[in-house]
Motif scaffolding. Structure first.
Motif, short mmCIF file in Angstrom:
data_model
loop_
_atom_site.label_atom_id
_atom_site.label_comp_id
_atom_site.label_asym_id
_atom_site.label_seq_id
_atom_site.Cartn_x
_atom_site.Cartn_y
_atom_site.Cartn_z
N ILE A 197 0.84 -1.21 0.00
CA ILE A 197 0.00 0.00 0.00
C ILE A 197 0.88 1.26 0.00
CG2 ILE A 197 -1.71 1.31 1.32
CD1 ILE A 197 -2.74 -1.48 2.30
N LYS A 198 1.96 1.23 0.80
CA LYS A 198 2.85 2.40 0.84
C LYS A 198 3.51 2.67 -0.50
CE LYS A 198 3.72 2.55 5.70
NZ LYS A 198 3.96 3.59 6.57
N VAL B 15 -7.80 1.70 -2.93
CA VAL B 15 -7.40 1.22 -4.26
C VAL B 15 -6.98 -0.25 -4.18
CG1 VAL B 15 -5.63 1.41 -6.06
CG2 VAL B 15 -6.74 3.46 -5.19
N VAL B 16 -6.13 -0.57 -3.21
CA VAL B 16 -5.65 -1.95 -3.07
C VAL B 16 -6.80 -2.89 -2.73
CG1 VAL B 16 -4.19 -3.49 -1.69
CG2 VAL B 16 -3.28 -1.32 -2.50
N LYS B 17 -7.70 -2.46 -1.84
CA LYS B 17 -8.83 -3.31 -1.46
C LYS B 17 -9.81 -3.51 -2.61
CE LYS B 17 -8.82 -3.15 3.47
NZ LYS B 17 -9.60 -3.03 4.69
N MET C 163 -0.78 9.68 -3.45
CA MET C 163 -2.09 9.76 -2.83
C MET C 163 -1.97 9.50 -1.33
SD MET C 163 -3.81 6.18 -4.18
CE MET C 163 -4.14 6.76 -5.81
N SER C 164 -3.01 9.80 -0.60
CA SER C 164 -2.99 9.57 0.85
C SER C 164 -3.08 8.08 1.14
CB SER C 164 -4.14 10.32 1.52
OG SER C 164 -5.37 9.72 1.15
N TYR C 165 -2.67 7.69 2.35
CA TYR C 165 -2.70 6.27 2.72
C TYR C 165 -4.11 5.68 2.67
CZ TYR C 165 -1.63 1.92 5.10
OH TYR C 165 -1.49 0.60 5.40
N PRO C 166 -5.14 6.36 3.22
CA PRO C 166 -6.49 5.79 3.14
C PRO C 166 -6.98 5.59 1.70
CG PRO C 166 -6.44 7.56 4.75
CD PRO C 166 -5.12 7.58 4.02
#
Length: 57
Positions: A10-11, A27-29, A19-22
């Motif tokens: 994710i990082k 996106v990954v989910k 983009m921000s972490y959330p």
């Protein structure tokens, strides 16, 4: 965009797309072909390319 890794966390996606972490987490989910390795969500380079091209919902 430089994609030189085989696997992305994710990082990595956060840095790649600035983009921000959330947001990166969402996106990954949203990607179907993800794996959890060592408590981290991992996606492959090929899956990420397909996602960018719009082939993976």
């Amino acid at each position: 965009m430089k994609m030189d890794k085989e696997f992305y966390t994710i990082k990595d996606i956060q840095k790649l797309f600035n983009m921000s972490y959330p947001t990166a987490l969402k996106v990954v989910k949203s990607i179907d072909k993800k794996r959890m390795i060592g408590g981290k969500w991992i996606i492959t380079k090929e899956t990420l390319k397909n996602f960018i091209d719009g082939e993976d919902n």
